[in-house]
Design a protein around this motif. Structure first.
Motif, PDB file in Angstrom:
ATOM      1  N   THR A 164      41.177  43.790  46.618  1.00 29.98           N
ATOM      2  CA  THR A 164      41.895  42.969  45.642  1.00 29.98           C
ATOM      3  C   THR A 164      41.019  41.766  45.343  1.00 29.98           C
ATOM      4  O   THR A 164      39.936  41.634  45.914  1.00 29.98           O
ATOM      5  N   VAL A 169      33.224  45.374  44.000  1.00 30.41           N
ATOM      6  CA  VAL A 169      34.647  45.592  43.765  1.00 30.41           C
ATOM      7  C   VAL A 169      35.341  45.545  45.122  1.00 30.41           C
ATOM      8  O   VAL A 169      34.932  46.230  46.059  1.00 30.41           O
ATOM      9  N   LYS A 215      23.248  43.709  33.702  1.00 29.44           N
ATOM     10  CA  LYS A 215      24.110  42.811  32.932  1.00 29.44           C
ATOM     11  C   LYS A 215      24.463  41.605  33.795  1.00 29.44           C
ATOM     12  O   LYS A 215      24.850  41.746  34.963  1.00 29.44           O
ATOM     13  N   VAL A 231      36.926  42.178  37.195  1.00 29.97           N
ATOM     14  CA  VAL A 231      35.544  42.346  37.644  1.00 29.97           C
ATOM     15  C   VAL A 231      34.776  43.312  36.728  1.00 29.97           C
ATOM     16  O   VAL A 231      33.567  43.178  36.540  1.00 29.97           O
ATOM     17  N   GLY A 271      26.843  38.279  34.123  1.00 28.24           N
ATOM     18  CA  GLY A 271      28.071  37.656  33.632  1.00 28.24           C
ATOM     19  C   GLY A 271      27.934  36.144  33.507  1.00 28.24           C
ATOM     20  O   GLY A 271      26.881  35.569  33.816  1.00 28.24           O
ATOM     21  N   GLY A 272      29.022  35.515  33.079  1.00 22.89           N
ATOM     22  CA  GLY A 272      29.039  34.094  32.760  1.00 22.89           C
ATOM     23  C   GLY A 272      28.515  33.177  33.863  1.00 22.89           C
ATOM     24  O   GLY A 272      27.686  32.295  33.620  1.00 22.89           O
ATOM     25  N   THR A 273      28.996  33.377  35.093  1.00 27.09           N
ATOM     26  CA  THR A 273      28.567  32.509  36.193  1.00 27.09           C
ATOM     27  C   THR A 273      27.091  32.740  36.500  1.00 27.09           C
ATOM     28  O   THR A 273      26.369  31.810  36.869  1.00 27.09           O
TER      29      THR A 273
HETATM   30  P1  ADP Z   1      31.544  37.837  35.048  1.00 29.60           P
HETATM   31  O1  ADP Z   1      31.548  36.502  34.395  1.00 29.60           O
HETATM   32  O2  ADP Z   1      30.373  38.075  35.933  1.00 29.60           O
HETATM   33  O3  ADP Z   1      31.768  38.962  34.084  1.00 29.60           O
HETATM   34  P2  ADP Z   1      34.322  37.934  35.815  1.00 29.60           P
HETATM   35  O4  ADP Z   1      34.923  36.605  36.074  1.00 29.60           O
HETATM   36  O5  ADP Z   1      34.610  38.592  34.527  1.00 29.60           O
HETATM   37  O6  ADP Z   1      32.763  37.814  36.068  1.00 29.60           O
HETATM   38  O7  ADP Z   1      34.730  38.949  37.000  1.00 29.60           O
HETATM   39  C1  ADP Z   1      34.497  38.611  38.347  1.00 29.60           C
HETATM   40  C2  ADP Z   1      35.793  38.105  38.992  1.00 29.60           C
HETATM   41  O8  ADP Z   1      36.733  39.172  39.050  1.00 29.60           O
HETATM   42  C3  ADP Z   1      35.662  37.671  40.423  1.00 29.60           C
HETATM   43  O9  ADP Z   1      35.225  36.335  40.527  1.00 29.60           O
HETATM   44  C4  ADP Z   1      37.073  37.885  40.966  1.00 29.60           C
HETATM   45  O10 ADP Z   1      37.801  36.665  41.018  1.00 29.60           O
HETATM   46  C5  ADP Z   1      37.736  38.780  39.950  1.00 29.60           C
HETATM   47  N1  ADP Z   1      38.354  39.979  40.546  1.00 29.60           N
HETATM   48  C6  ADP Z   1      39.618  40.401  40.318  1.00 29.60           C
HETATM   49  N2  ADP Z   1      39.883  41.505  40.993  1.00 29.60           N
HETATM   50  C7  ADP Z   1      38.779  41.831  41.690  1.00 29.60           C
HETATM   51  C8  ADP Z   1      38.431  42.883  42.586  1.00 29.60           C
HETATM   52  N3  ADP Z   1      39.313  43.859  42.907  1.00 29.60           N
HETATM   53  N4  ADP Z   1      37.191  42.912  43.116  1.00 29.60           N
HETATM   54  C9  ADP Z   1      36.285  41.939  42.793  1.00 29.60           C
HETATM   55  N5  ADP Z   1      36.561  40.914  41.951  1.00 29.60           N
HETATM   56  C10 ADP Z   1      37.780  40.847  41.402  1.00 29.60           C
END
Ligand code: ADP
Ligand code: ASP
Ligand code: MG
Length: 414
Positions: A180, A177, A6, A209, A8-10
């Motif tokens: 934080t 993961v 999968k 995440v 994600g957006g980026t």
């Molecule tokens: P995607 O678009 O790939 O689904 P998301 O923006 O939904 O990505 O999720 C990734 C983001 O989650 C990371 O850029 C980070 O800022 C955030 N994040 C928050 N908590 C955590 C964590 N414990 N570990 C990793 N990333 C985290």
């Protein structure tokens, strides 16, 4: 192996990124694996679509929102399939409907009821890479639905379960993961593995995440999940069943959530049935109440009740509360949007005491006031003023020694 990937957006955020995704898929395929791909909308696209809707209506219908929002993922699915085919690997894009993701009719946050994935299985059987638009499904009556923010994770895990994949790889913009959010605390440490339960708590408490529901689904159907970066080949984080050495760590992560509002009802009559009436009304509108605090009344007559709801539904919750309040004879209803929930999570809390006290002490030392508290077996959450969010996250990360220094020592080396 059957591998579900999968992105994600980026990871599909530009044409260059989509081409990079296609390269990774091609590499996996050439290594002899069967690959199914799930994609999110290009980064920012879903928010952009929500913005457009808000410009034409103050309260857009869920049904229309879902048709609108599902289009973002369709664009990236088609483009990704084209890019993969262009590398000489046959690929076909599919919508949620085409792969038979059947959901309930709770628009913008629908739940998956079942998934056939026939077209996915058929494509895999023919050596074709299916590229599925994430985040969307269809009701029994053919209405388009979406699965809540971050819902492409859920599509991925559901497809992985349906095709009995060996692994569900979640590609994102961080290496896995962390203890934080690494974008807030640069010292955050990547975890090699984390239990489903801890991940579920972290996700429910705001670590975006992974979408919380996708973790729930993965646990239920035993889908091994790996969270890793689409920007490098680092191994990522394995989300798996709990094992014995996970208990050695008291706190494994800190999460924050700024997407809640606090509603306070003052002067509520202190008598049986009042809370039931209020929360039944809110539940009736399908709004999930998270924390609840009721003060003990000093005069035995009236009390205050505070509770939190998702910010996106707070206006609706206030309206419902106001109606109930006039019926109950309470004084008034106040709302605060500038709150944040800060949480610590760890399975080790089951066997260690004093964790909550340490959390409160660390926040107090930095003069951060706690408005609400809630605990469970493996987490403690506090609601604070949102302006202290970043500070609180850093303070707790330090207090529980989660940076590099706090790394779990291999067995036998202690
Ligand atoms: P995607 O678009 O790939 O689904 P998301 O923006 O939904 O990505 O999720 C990734 C983001 O989650 C990371 O850029 C980070 O800022 C955030 N994040 C928050 N908590 C955590 C964590 N414990 N570990 C990793 N990333 C985290
Ligand atoms: N595009 C959707 C969102 O932004 C779903 C996802 O990215 O998983 O929430
Ligand atoms: Mg996401």
């Amino acid at each position: 192996m059957v591998i579900v990937q999968k992105y994600g957006g980026t990871s599909v955020g530009s044409i260059e990124r989509i081409k990079a995704v296609a390269e990774r898929v091609a590499r996996t395929k050439r290594a002899g694996h069967s690959v199914a791909v799930i994609v999110s909308a290009m980064s920012g696209e879903t928010d952009k679509l929500i913005g457009l809707a808000q410009q034409v209506s103050r309260n857009p219908e869920g049904r229309e929102m879902d048709l609108l929002l599902s289009s973002g993922e369709r664009i990236s699915a088609a483009l990704t399939a084209m890019a993969i085919s262009n590398l000489g690997i046959p690929a076909l894009s599919f919508t949620g409907r085409q792969v038979g993701i059947i959901t309930d009719a709770d628009h913008t946050k629908a739940k998956i009821e079942r998934i056939s994935a026939d077209k996915v299985k058929e494509a895999l059987g023919r050596g074709i890479v299916p590229v599925i638009a994430g985040f969307q499904g269809i009701t029994e009556t053919s209405e388009v639905t979406t699965l809540g923010r971050g819902g492409s994770d859920l599509t991925a895990v559901a497809v992985a379960a349906a095709v009995k994949a060996d692994v569900c790889e979640i590609y994102t913009d961080v290496d896995g993961v962390f203890t934080t959010d690494p974008n807030i605390v640069p010292e955050a440490r990547k975890l090699d593995k984390i239990s489903y339960d801890e991940m579920l708590e972290l996700a429910s408490l705001g670590a975006k995440v992974l979408q919380a529901r996708s973790v729930e689904f993965a646990k239920k159907y035993d889908v091994p999940v790996v969270v890793r970066s689409s920007f490098n080949d680092n191994p990522g984080t394995l989300v798996v069943k709990e094992d014995s050495d996970m208990e050695d760590v008291v706190v494994s992560g800190v999460a924050y959530d700024k997407n809640q509002s606090k509603i306070t009802v003052t002067g509520v009559p202190d008598k049986p049935g009042v809370a039931a009436r209020l929360f039944e009304a809110i539940a009736g509108a399908n709004i999930v109440v998270d924390m609840i605090v009721q003060n003990v009344s000093s005069d035995g007559k009236a009390t205050d009740i505070s509770f939190t709801v998702p910010k996106t539904e707070s206006r609706q919750a206030v309206k419902i509360t106001e109606n109930v309040v006039s019926e109950l004879g309470a004084r008034d209803v106040k709302i605060r949007d500038d709150i944040a929930k800060i949480s610590i999570v760890g399975v080790g809390m089951r066997t260690h005491s004093g964790v909550a006290a340490k959390m409160f002490g660390a926040l107090a030392q930095h003069r951060i006031n706690i408005m609400m508290i809630s605990t469970s077996e493996i987490k403690v959450s506090c609601v604070i003023d949102s302006k202290y969010t970043e500070l609180a996250v850093r303070v707790l990360h330090d207090a529980f020694n989660l940076g590099e220094g706090g790394k779990r020592k291999p067995k036998g080396k202690r």
